[in-house]
Scaffold this motif. Structure first.
Motif, mmCIF file in Angstrom:
data_model
loop_
_atom_site.group_PDB
_atom_site.id
_atom_site.type_symbol
_atom_site.label_atom_id
_atom_site.label_comp_id
_atom_site.label_asym_id
_atom_site.label_seq_id
_atom_site.Cartn_x
_atom_site.Cartn_y
_atom_site.Cartn_z
ATOM 1 N N PRO A 23 40.612 52.718 60.714
ATOM 2 C CA PRO A 23 41.307 51.606 60.052
ATOM 3 C C PRO A 23 42.795 51.905 59.915
ATOM 4 N N THR A 24 43.581 51.419 60.861
ATOM 5 C CA THR A 24 45.012 51.660 60.813
ATOM 6 C C THR A 24 45.681 50.726 59.813
ATOM 7 N N ALA A 25 46.923 51.039 59.478
ATOM 8 C CA ALA A 25 47.637 50.279 58.457
ATOM 9 C C ALA A 25 47.750 48.801 58.816
ATOM 10 N N GLN A 26 48.074 48.495 60.080
ATOM 11 C CA GLN A 26 48.253 47.091 60.465
ATOM 12 C C GLN A 26 46.948 46.314 60.362
ATOM 13 N N ARG A 27 45.823 46.957 60.739
ATOM 14 C CA ARG A 27 44.547 46.269 60.587
ATOM 15 C C ARG A 27 44.178 46.126 59.120
ATOM 16 N N MET A 28 44.527 47.120 58.316
ATOM 17 C CA MET A 28 44.248 47.034 56.885
ATOM 18 C C MET A 28 45.063 45.915 56.239
ATOM 19 N N ILE A 29 46.302 45.742 56.684
ATOM 20 C CA ILE A 29 47.151 44.681 56.126
ATOM 21 C C ILE A 29 46.572 43.311 56.460
ATOM 22 N N PHE A 30 46.147 43.122 57.729
ATOM 23 C CA PHE A 30 45.561 41.820 58.076
ATOM 24 C C PHE A 30 44.223 41.634 57.371
ATOM 25 N N GLY A 31 43.445 42.701 57.254
ATOM 26 C CA GLY A 31 42.190 42.610 56.514
ATOM 27 C C GLY A 31 42.415 42.234 55.067
ATOM 28 N N GLU A 32 43.506 42.742 54.491
ATOM 29 C CA GLU A 32 43.855 42.392 53.118
ATOM 30 C C GLU A 32 44.179 40.906 53.006
ATOM 31 N N THR A 33 44.836 40.370 54.034
ATOM 32 C CA THR A 33 45.136 38.933 54.062
ATOM 33 C C THR A 33 43.849 38.120 54.065
#
Length: 303
Positions: A23-33
């Motif tokens: 789980p990279t940061a960019q995927r985590m950010i979109f997942g948070e969205t």
């Protein structure tokens, strides 16, 4: 100065990069969205899974934690469930999901970067502030190549020259990127044990400590030192890194080192506990000036 770190409340959640892609940061950010859209409608993961059909609640959870690739079909179905109807917003979110799927620069070092480290490096890249305490070695961002090589050789059961060189390359690039491209602040509690029980040779340790002294003058880096001779230091938090992010990106994430691999924590109560533990250790450690003097003393020791 970086934007103020986010302090948004968070539900109970761990990030365990043990299967699938890290789980990279960019995927985590979109997942948070995606999570915010779901919670805004008061939906559970199970209800969303039922709404799009042919999906499980665990998949929704993995999407939100960044442990799953974002397929266009899945994203469009989720946007329908979340009632995102504006064409421009749907296009924007689709583009974000595609960006989240892109490979990181560290992919070239996957042979020496386990999934936990891939996650760590991606968080390191976007953090607004990094707070770290290492109990057995110096933080990777602070290491010189010769120290890294000696450390890997000393701690590997069957050290390979190529593996050590690859790890050394990756850490050197991480350090260069942090110094030259990042805007993040680094607050590091250095354990005196890492200075007195070093790696390599006396000349290597001297060069390593001279590097720390040079970094101590950097505007984004501050050091404190946990002295070996001081009683009752609260060092039981162990090797811990706290990542803080700009507002609206991600809530704070804690990485805790374990003998069988690291663990990422996002539960608000657990994160708060580790933050308090780090702050207690920092307050009870030697300040910047005293830390710098200790570093100079150790430089003399390794002559």
């Amino acid at each position: 100065m970086p934007a103020q770190p986010s302090r948004a409340p968070r539900g109970v959640r761990h990030v365990r990069p043990l299967s699938g892609r890290a789980p990279t940061a960019q995927r985590m950010i979109f997942g948070e969205t995606l999570r915010k859209h779901r919670e805004a409608l008061g939906l559970t993961e199970k209800e969303v899974a039922r709404g799009i059909g042919g999906c499980s609640a665990s998949k929704i959870s993995r999407l939100e934690s960044g442990e799953h690739d974002f397929k266009e079909k899945d994203v469009l179905c989720l946007l329908d469930v979340y009632q995102v109807v504006d064409p421009a917003e749907r296009t924007r979110l689709l583009e974000l999901s595609q960006q989240a799927n892109e490979k990181g620069w560290w992919e070239a070092w996957r042979d020496v970067a386990p999934k936990e480290l891939q996650t760590y490096v991606s968080l390191e890249d976007i953090a607004a502030r990094i707070r770290s305490y290492e109990s057995g070695q110096l933080l990777g961002l602070l290491q010189i190549p010769d120290y890294t090589r000696a450390l890997v050789k000393a701690n590997s059961l069957e050290p390979g020259v190529r593996t050590a060189e690859r790890i050394m390359e990756l850490r050197a690039i991480r350090a260069q990127r942090f110094l030259n491209e990042s805007a993040a602040q680094l607050i590091c509690v250095v354990d005196e044990v890492t200075l007195s029980r070093g790696y390599g040779t006396n000349p290597i340790m001297r060069r390593q400590i001279e590097h720390l002294i040079e970094l101590a003058g950097h505007e984004r880096i501050s050091f404190r030192l946990a002295p070996s001779a001081r009683l009752n230091l609260p060092v039981q938090i162990g090797t811990t890194t706290v990542f803080d992010f700009a507002a609206d990106q991600l809530p704070a994430i804690v990485y805790v080192e374990r003998c069988n691999g690291g663990l990422y924590l996002q539960d608000r109560q657990e994160v708060d506990a580790y933050e308090r533990g780090f702050d207690r250790l920092m307050v009870n450690s030697l300040g910047s000036a005293a830390c710098l003097q200790k570093l100079k003393d150790y430089c003399q020791k390794y002559r």
